[in-house]
Write a protein that holds these residues in place. Structure first.
Motif, PDB file in Angstrom:
ATOM      1  N   MET A  20       0.717  -1.157  -0.091  1.00 47.73           N
ATOM      2  CA  MET A  20       0.016  -0.020   0.241  1.00 47.73           C
ATOM      3  C   MET A  20       0.897   1.315   0.245  1.00 47.73           C
ATOM      4  O   MET A  20       0.602   2.317  -0.772  1.00 47.73           O
ATOM      5  N   MET A  21       1.903   1.299   0.817  1.00 47.47           N
ATOM      6  CA  MET A  21       2.762   2.349   0.924  1.00 47.47           C
ATOM      7  C   MET A  21       3.414   2.751  -0.529  1.00 47.47           C
ATOM      8  O   MET A  21       3.426   3.800  -0.824  1.00 47.47           O
ATOM      9  N   VAL A  22       3.923   1.606  -1.041  1.00 48.88           N
ATOM     10  CA  VAL A  22       4.628   1.850  -2.422  1.00 48.88           C
ATOM     11  C   VAL A  22       3.777   2.337  -3.552  1.00 48.88           C
ATOM     12  O   VAL A  22       4.021   3.102  -4.167  1.00 48.88           O
ATOM     13  N   ALA A  23       2.545   1.603  -3.436  1.00 45.10           N
ATOM     14  CA  ALA A  23       1.466   1.960  -4.505  1.00 45.10           C
ATOM     15  C   ALA A  23       1.042   3.430  -4.386  1.00 45.10           C
ATOM     16  O   ALA A  23       0.998   4.405  -5.094  1.00 45.10           O
ATOM     17  N   GLY A  24       0.658   3.956  -2.852  1.00 44.86           N
ATOM     18  CA  GLY A  24       0.278   5.212  -2.581  1.00 44.86           C
ATOM     19  C   GLY A  24       1.491   6.227  -3.150  1.00 44.86           C
ATOM     20  O   GLY A  24       1.251   7.434  -3.510  1.00 44.86           O
ATOM     21  N   GLY A  25       2.510   5.953  -2.855  1.00 49.29           N
ATOM     22  CA  GLY A  25       3.882   7.000  -3.132  1.00 49.29           C
ATOM     23  C   GLY A  25       3.942   6.905  -4.491  1.00 49.29           C
ATOM     24  O   GLY A  25       4.097   8.110  -4.937  1.00 49.29           O
ATOM     25  N   TYR A  26       3.978   5.882  -5.170  1.00 49.70           N
ATOM     26  CA  TYR A  26       4.030   5.933  -6.511  1.00 49.70           C
ATOM     27  C   TYR A  26       3.021   6.772  -7.275  1.00 49.70           C
ATOM     28  O   TYR A  26       3.363   7.631  -7.949  1.00 49.70           O
ATOM     29  N   ALA A 105     -11.274  14.765  -6.384  1.00 53.35           N
ATOM     30  CA  ALA A 105     -11.197  14.594  -4.745  1.00 53.35           C
ATOM     31  C   ALA A 105     -10.980  13.186  -4.476  1.00 53.35           C
ATOM     32  O   ALA A 105     -10.332  12.579  -3.599  1.00 53.35           O
ATOM     33  N   PHE A 106     -11.690  12.143  -5.140  1.00 51.03           N
ATOM     34  CA  PHE A 106     -11.776  10.613  -5.007  1.00 51.03           C
ATOM     35  C   PHE A 106     -10.361  10.218  -5.240  1.00 51.03           C
ATOM     36  O   PHE A 106      -9.830   9.225  -4.457  1.00 51.03           O
ATOM     37  N   ASP A 107      -9.774  10.603  -6.431  1.00 52.01           N
ATOM     38  CA  ASP A 107      -8.572  10.197  -6.597  1.00 52.01           C
ATOM     39  C   ASP A 107      -7.447  10.568  -5.430  1.00 52.01           C
ATOM     40  O   ASP A 107      -6.640   9.783  -4.992  1.00 52.01           O
ATOM     41  N   LEU A 108      -7.364  11.756  -5.214  1.00 53.75           N
ATOM     42  CA  LEU A 108      -6.599  12.214  -4.055  1.00 53.75           C
ATOM     43  C   LEU A 108      -6.875  11.595  -2.871  1.00 53.75           C
ATOM     44  O   LEU A 108      -5.903  10.998  -2.206  1.00 53.75           O
ATOM     45  N   LEU A 109      -8.111  11.118  -2.374  1.00 61.26           N
ATOM     46  CA  LEU A 109      -8.239  10.374  -1.248  1.00 61.26           C
ATOM     47  C   LEU A 109      -7.907   8.920  -1.306  1.00 61.26           C
ATOM     48  O   LEU A 109      -7.347   8.591  -0.311  1.00 61.26           O
ATOM     49  N   VAL A 110      -8.124   8.219  -2.371  1.00 65.03           N
ATOM     50  CA  VAL A 110      -7.545   7.014  -2.587  1.00 65.03           C
ATOM     51  C   VAL A 110      -6.098   6.998  -2.532  1.00 65.03           C
ATOM     52  O   VAL A 110      -5.502   6.213  -1.816  1.00 65.03           O
ATOM     53  N   ILE A 111      -5.340   8.125  -3.151  1.00 63.05           N
ATOM     54  CA  ILE A 111      -4.029   7.936  -2.865  1.00 63.05           C
ATOM     55  C   ILE A 111      -3.493   8.022  -1.193  1.00 63.05           C
ATOM     56  O   ILE A 111      -2.435   7.296  -0.966  1.00 63.05           O
ATOM     57  N   GLY A 117      -2.346   4.739   4.973  1.00 63.49           N
ATOM     58  CA  GLY A 117      -3.151   3.542   5.572  1.00 63.49           C
ATOM     59  C   GLY A 117      -1.682   2.300   5.649  1.00 63.49           C
ATOM     60  O   GLY A 117      -1.647   1.690   6.367  1.00 63.49           O
ATOM     61  N   GLY A 118      -1.086   2.548   4.433  1.00 65.81           N
ATOM     62  CA  GLY A 118       0.273   1.416   4.327  1.00 65.81           C
ATOM     63  C   GLY A 118       0.958   1.916   5.148  1.00 65.81           C
ATOM     64  O   GLY A 118       1.617   0.912   6.111  1.00 65.81           O
ATOM     65  N   ILE A 119       1.362   3.059   5.637  1.00 67.09           N
ATOM     66  CA  ILE A 119       2.221   3.494   6.580  1.00 67.09           C
ATOM     67  C   ILE A 119       1.907   3.014   8.061  1.00 67.09           C
ATOM     68  O   ILE A 119       2.687   2.387   8.978  1.00 67.09           O
ATOM     69  N   GLY A 120       0.581   3.320   8.297  1.00 71.89           N
ATOM     70  CA  GLY A 120       0.055   2.765   9.603  1.00 71.89           C
ATOM     71  C   GLY A 120       0.145   1.298   9.628  1.00 71.89           C
ATOM     72  O   GLY A 120       0.642   0.844  10.684  1.00 71.89           O
TER      73      GLY A 120
END
Length: 128
Positions: A20-26, A105-111, A117-120
């Motif tokens: 999740m962290m890698v996907a969100g960061g990318y 806004a949806f795209d930003l919230l998913v990112i 969430g991945g960091i947590g």
């Protein structure tokens, strides 16, 4: 056998959190647009209250290159050439503008959910 971070269990949270962290960061970094504001005669940076332009940086560069071609052991020539290239790179980097591309806004919230969430999850898996 100990789990992630030396704790008992947590391998699943570790892997899911890492993905999740890698996907969100990318996704976050791939949606940032870099726009240069740089050109001949444009202010590269300021020095002592004066604007230093890219043309001003190229003048000592030309003298330095000429001195190096005349005498390859000229420390002043090498200093002028290398110093001018460093000043030019610093000027280019300092004049970059970072902006988000068009995101809903949806795209930003998913990112953000993926990234934080991945960091947590990742940090929870390392907890004892």
């Amino acid at each position: 056998m100990r789990g992630a971070g030396g704790s008992d269990g947590g391998e699943f949270n570790f892997l899911i959190g890492l993905v999740m962290m890698v996907a969100g960061g990318y996704l976050l970094l791939s949606n940032i647009v870099i726009r240069p504001i740089f050109g001949m005669g444009t202010r590269a940076f300021g020095m002592g209250g004066y604007d230093v332009t890219t043309g001003m940086i190229l003048i000592p560069f030309m003298f330095g290159v000429a001195m190096v071609f005349y005498n390859g052991r000229s420390k002043i020539g090498w200093g002028l050439a290398i110093g001018s290239v460093i000043a030019l790179v610093v000027g280019v980097i300092s004049n970059l503008t970072l902006q988000f591309s068009n995101l809903s806004a949806f795209d930003l919230l998913v990112i953000l959910v993926l990234l934080f969430g991945g960091i947590g999850l990742f940090l929870r898996s390392l907890r004892g």
